[in-house]
Enzyme design. Structure first.
Site, PDB file in Angstrom:
ATOM      1  N   ARG A   1       7.523 -63.898 -18.455  1.00 10.02           N
ATOM      2  CA  ARG A   1       7.657 -62.719 -17.592  1.00 10.02           C
ATOM      3  C   ARG A   1       8.183 -63.147 -16.227  1.00 10.02           C
ATOM      4  NH1 ARG A   1       2.111 -59.635 -19.275  1.00 10.02           N
ATOM      5  NH2 ARG A   1       1.177 -61.597 -18.670  1.00 10.02           N
TER       6      ARG A   1
ATOM      7  N   HIS B   1      -2.213 -73.452 -24.155  1.00  5.36           N
ATOM      8  CA  HIS B   1      -1.655 -73.604 -22.816  1.00  5.36           C
ATOM      9  C   HIS B   1      -2.765 -73.848 -21.784  1.00  5.36           C
ATOM     10  CE1 HIS B   1       1.077 -71.742 -19.469  1.00  5.36           C
ATOM     11  NE2 HIS B   1       0.918 -73.033 -19.318  1.00  5.36           N
TER      12      HIS B   1
ATOM     13  N   ASP C   1       0.449 -61.670 -14.162  1.00  2.78           N
ATOM     14  CA  ASP C   1       0.581 -60.216 -13.994  1.00  2.78           C
ATOM     15  C   ASP C   1      -0.464 -59.667 -13.029  1.00  2.78           C
ATOM     16  OD1 ASP C   1      -1.614 -60.670 -15.549  1.00  2.78           O
ATOM     17  OD2 ASP C   1      -1.222 -59.061 -16.975  1.00  2.78           O
TER      18      ASP C   1
ATOM     19  N   ASP D   1     -11.515 -66.405 -23.965  1.00  2.47           N
ATOM     20  CA  ASP D   1     -12.382 -65.662 -23.036  1.00  2.47           C
ATOM     21  C   ASP D   1     -13.658 -65.154 -23.720  1.00  2.47           C
ATOM     22  OD1 ASP D   1     -10.642 -64.017 -24.402  1.00  2.47           O
ATOM     23  OD2 ASP D   1     -10.268 -62.651 -22.726  1.00  2.47           O
TER      24      ASP D   1
END
Ligand SMILES: *[C@@H]1O[C@H](CO)[C@@H](O)[C@H](O)[C@H]1NC(C)=O
Ligand SMILES: *[C@@H]1O[C@H](CO)[C@@H](O)[C@H](O)[C@H]1NC(C)=O
Ligand SMILES: *[C@@H]1O[C@H](CO)[C@@H](O)[C@H](O)[C@H]1NC(C)=O
Length: 445
Positions: free
Chosen positions: A115, A188, A211, A289
């Site tokens: 992005r 990652h 983001d 998470d």
């Protein structure tokens, strides 16, 4: 290169054409008996000319081949040189980061992939950070997307750009094919956090996704809360995010207010090297998470979170689904009042100070129903409490008040000791389990 290529094709075409003519004419005398001696002489001469032409073309062809070959060699050498240069730059960055990683320095690790809007996030971080040496920004890029890579390189000198080197196909169980992105993200994170803590040797890091918008006081917030992380073993993270951070559910007049939570909020958060030492050894292949929210990882520890969110997500296109953004994430209110947290006494957040006062406030507050609260018929002043003793009772009250109603490993979002605290129509409201509460039930989801 392109011009050479065209020249090559042209020469080869002429050469082929000449060869064809030569062959055709050369064959002729054997098959044709109607040719006069005169024209046979003419043909002999033509044949000679063509032969000469053929030889000249052959030579030309060889020359072009040689030129092309040397060009290829040159390109290879150039690519090697470039690779060496990149390796040198990488090494230089590594040494520089190692020299920066002192005790009070917090690395800002920005995760990027494909992005180009990562620039929006970088612009804010660079604008708000007090100093580049106190908060070195490391942008870790996965995916090797050229446009994003170029966008990050435009910040050369202001940020460190590192690239996740393992771009091999990642193993995804067949049933989870559509969640491939989550596997890549976990890989990652594992790599970039190892680099940050074990290679560059930072003792703490803030994790930011590409983001996120951030509040102007985000660095003050993380600086001031870092000592709490070191001091209080029952804390394992500080997050800038409030899962119930809609404007209607927070006290916008108390931007300095912070809380403890058993629910890992993520979305702009800080951890220490000690915590990473522990997590890195068993880091999962995906869904990291929800994994850190499990009792085996959390081990009863909490995070600090703000009353008014210090981050907001602007990206709905990505791995996590767009519906969640439309229905919920986009309503999170980003704090716009600067608080200098470093000038404040935050020791009320240490467990020994916090828990007794929190439990007292919650369980001394009068009981109300969510119907009364919504109807505005509550007469008591100050904080109030809505008790719950089942999952369904919690969900109903949460829905009526506009809160997130889900659980992870049995913990409701923003919950602390089972209590969810929000600000509703000018007063503090606690959704609280019974006072004899004994702990979370991981089967609640
Ligand atoms: C990160 O470091 C840990 C050691 O603490 C190691 O077990 C793990 O494999 C490393 N992960 C990656 C992705 O390199
Ligand atoms: C890493 O940092 C610690 C302190 O945080 C320091 O004691 C150690 O010498 C450092 N190691 C390297 C290799 O720089
Ligand atoms: C900070 O607050 C704590 C209570 O949370 C109090 O005990 C302590 O004395 C305060 N420290 C200062 C310097 O005001």
């Amino acid at each position: 290169m392109r011009r050479n290529h065209l020249a090559g094709i042209l020469v080869i075409s002429i050469f082929t054409w000449v060869v064809i003519i030569y062959m055709a004419l050369h064959d002729r005398p054997h098959h044709s008996s109607v040719i006069s001696p005169d024209s046979a002489y003419g043909i002999g001469k033509l044949e000679e000319q063509i032969k000469e032409e053929y030889n000249a073309n052959s030579k030309l062809f060889e020359d072009v081949k040689r030129v092309l070959e040397s060009q290829r060699e040159q390109n290879k050498a150039l690519a090697e040189e470039q690779a060496n240069q990149h390796e040198e730059e990488r090494k230089e960055d590594e040494l520089r980061l190692q020299s920066l990683s002192g005790p009070g320095v917090i690395a800002v690790l920005v995760f990027a992939c494909s992005r180009t809007t990562v620039t929006r996030c970088l612009d804010q971080l660079i604008k708000y950070r007090p100093g580049p040496d106190q908060f070195p920004i490391i942008v870790s890029q996965d995916c090797h997307h050229q446009g994003t890579s170029d966008a990050i390189d435009a910040y050369a000198g202001q940020v460190f750009h590192i690239k996740q080197p393992d771009q091999s196909d990642i193993y995804v169980p067949p049933k989870e094919k559509k969640f491939r992105g989550y596997f890549k993200i976990a890989r990652h994170y594992g790599w970039a956090l190892n680099q940050t803590f074990f290679v560059y040797n930072f003792s703490s890091a803030i994790i930011i996704e590409d983001d996120l918008d951030v509040s102007p006081d985000i660095f003050s917030y993380f600086s001031a809360t870092l000592p709490l992380l070191h001091q209080d073993p029952t804390l394992w993270c500080v997050s800038a995010w409030n899962d119930n951070g809609k404007k209607e559910l927070v006290d916008v007049d108390s931007p300095e207010l912070l809380h403890r939570t058993d629910f890992f909020p993520g979305l702009g958060w800080m951890l220490t090297k000690e915590t990473w030492l522990e997590l890195s050894r068993k880091w999962p292949p995906s869904y990291w998470d929800d994994w850190v929210r499990k009792p085996e990882q959390r081990k009863g520890r909490a995070c600090i979170r703000p009353e008014v969110s210090r981050t907001r997500t602007f990206g709905k296109i990505g791995v996590s689904n767009g519906m969640f953004f439309e229905k919920h994430l986009k309503f999170i209110h980003l704090n716009d009042r600067y608080v200098d947290f470093t000038a404040r006494n935050l020791s009320y957040l240490l467990k020994d100070n916090y828990d007794a006062a929190f439990v007292k406030t919650v369980y001394e507050s009068p009981i109300v129903t969510h119907q009364e609260l919504r109807a505005g018929t509550v007469v008591a002043q100050g904080p109030v409490r809505i008790p719950y003793n089942t999952k369904m009772k919690y969900k109903v009250a949460a829905k009526v008040l506009g809160l997130m109603d889900d659980f992870r490993s049995g913990v409701p979002r923003t919950g602390y000791r089972g209590v969810v605290s929000v600000f509703f129509r000018g007063r503090r409201v606690f959704l609280a389990p019974l006072s004899r509460w004994k702990g979370y039930d991981p089967s609640w989801s």
